[in-house]
Design a protein around this motif. Structure first.
Motif, PDB file in Angstrom:
ATOM      1  N   LEU A  22      -4.406   3.468  -8.576  1.00  0.00           N
ATOM      2  CA  LEU A  22      -3.464   4.575  -8.663  1.00  0.00           C
ATOM      3  C   LEU A  22      -2.145   4.111  -9.272  1.00  0.00           C
ATOM      4  O   LEU A  22      -1.779   2.935  -9.172  1.00  0.00           O
ATOM      5  N   THR A  55      -3.067   3.102 -15.471  1.00  0.00           N
ATOM      6  CA  THR A  55      -2.277   3.698 -14.387  1.00  0.00           C
ATOM      7  C   THR A  55      -0.826   3.888 -14.805  1.00  0.00           C
ATOM      8  O   THR A  55      -0.151   4.797 -14.316  1.00  0.00           O
ATOM      9  N   GLY A  60      -5.249   7.912 -12.509  1.00  0.00           N
ATOM     10  CA  GLY A  60      -5.946   7.251 -11.426  1.00  0.00           C
ATOM     11  C   GLY A  60      -7.276   6.808 -12.018  1.00  0.00           C
ATOM     12  O   GLY A  60      -7.983   7.617 -12.632  1.00  0.00           O
TER      13      GLY A  60
END
Length: 406
Positions: A22, A55, A60
């Motif tokens: 993430l 990212t 993600g």
């Protein structure tokens, strides 16, 4: 950047080991799936570097191990090409149900061929990027250490692939001939980025040519100059990830989402010491950039050093201040070049008398003006250059206040 382990069950009931990467703010704009190369795994350095680079572009990214590889359940013989495609579909469904439907597929080598096929089956996928992908699925069979064409039904044999032993069967071999990849690419009609090294000795550059010819626009090609097939050099894999992020931005709607929340301040810098060495992400309200240290002092040189950013601020502020002044005076200033250097000098070298000898910061600023200007105008511009806000901040006394926040 945060990495979360996932366990995803495929259609055969096997658990696929996966990681979800993430952005630093934990709030991705979009989701992507990364499919690794033949006999590789999601922990290959290139896979991690590309995923983490994406990212920083707001994605993600799910990187996972195909059936029978890495930490995923099953046997390698069950990891034939059709099973690879099926695994991608399973990962897509899991992310769609638990997070948000992925919209980008990225595949490396045979994983690139697999994402092309998977993209043809998934309406949610809006763009595809391949790295060192073959133009035919059967291309991979040349990697086997010995002839497997006469393999009897319902028997297994051990083959050597890239110096490692793997057990396969007849179904595994035959499955490579079931997919007409060129026909699928021709019908795909989705933005496609093809990345390939001209010196790839595993999957030759002609494969990229063949895929590009079959694909319809919008299609793009990026050469991974001097890179090996597995992108073992960190610079090559990070470059690939950043190029994918920049390319796909053209096809995805812009979303207002700061990768690092500034929490009411003007700027935030973030460094993950465990994963990113010195590479620091910097976020402002509308812009972001990366700072790093040169290789000579242990960095990766992915961005300018802190001092280089300081010089850049001074140089940029100088050019903008000169533009505003010349515009107001209606002088014919067409271009400005500002050259900055920094060093430490003894106060005596600079003709400065101090009670205690010390070394002072010494910054040189050289100016080059382009335009129809008199000598008097140039001298006045040099005076104005010393009045830019950043210049004045650097030469004035600055008061700092630091505090710890949770």
């Amino acid at each position: 950047m945060k990495s979360t382990k996932l366990q995803i069950v495929n259609k055969n009931g096997y658990q696929l080991h996966a990681y979800l990467e993430l952005p630093a703010n934990q709030k991705p704009n979009y989701f992507a799936i990364f499919a690794h190369c033949f006999t590789c795994s999601s922990t290959l350095s290139a896979v991690k570097n590309i995923s983490r680079a994406l990212t920083t572009h707001g994605f993600g990214v799910v990187r996972f191990d195909f059936t029978g590889l890495g930490r995923s359940e099953g046997e390698f013989a069950e990891s034939h090409f059709s099973a690879n495609v099926s695994d991608i579909l399973a990962v897509h469904e899991f992310i769609k149900v638990n997070y948000k439907a992925p919209s980008l597929l990225v595949g490396h080598s045979l994983g690139g061929a697999a994402v092309l096929v998977a993209a043809s089956k998934l309406n949610d996928i809006k763009a595809v990027a391949t790295i060192g992908a073959p133009s035919t699925v059967s291309h991979v069979k040349h990697l086997f250490s010995h002839d497997i064409h006469e393999l009897p039904e319902n028997t297994k044999t051990e083959v050597n692939i890239g110096g490692r032993p793997f057990v396969i069967n007849k179904e595994f071999v035959n499955d490579f001939d079931k997919t007409d990849l060129p026909a699928i690419v021709k019908k795909l009609r989705k933005p496609l980025l093809i990345m390939h090294s001209p010196i790839d000795t595993i999957v030759g550059i002609e494969n990229a040519r063949d895929l590009y010819i079959k694909a319809h626009h919008p299609k793009s090609f990026i050469s991974l100059d001097n890179a090996d097939h597995l992108l073992m050099k960190e610079r090559d894999s990070v470059y690939a990830g950043n190029m994918i992020g920049a390319w796909v931005d053209r096809y995805f709607p812009r979303q207002q989402n700061e990768m690092l929340a500034t929490e009411g301040e003007q700027l935030i810098a973030h460094l993950n010491l465990i994963e990113d060495n010195f590479t620091t992400k910097i976020q402002m309200k509308n812009h972001d950039l990366i700072a790093d240290e040169p290789v000579s002092v242990g960095g990766d040189d992915f961005g300018p050093s802190p001092y280089q950013l300081l010089y850049a601020s001074l140089a940029a502020c100088t050019t903008m201040t000169l533009k505003m002044y010349a515009d107001r005076k209606q002088w014919d200033l067409q271009e400005v070049f500002v050259y900055i250097s920094h060093s430490k000098r003894k106060n005596t070298e600079l003709g400065i008398e101090l009670e205690k000898p010390t070394r002072l910061d010494f910054i040189t600023k050289k100016l080059k003006f382009v335009g129809n200007l008199t000598d008097e105008q140039k001298e006045r511009l040099k005076e104005i250059a010393a009045k830019c806000p950043v210049h004045r901040t650097l030469e004035s006394q600055v008061v700092f206040e630091s505090e710890i926040v949770e």
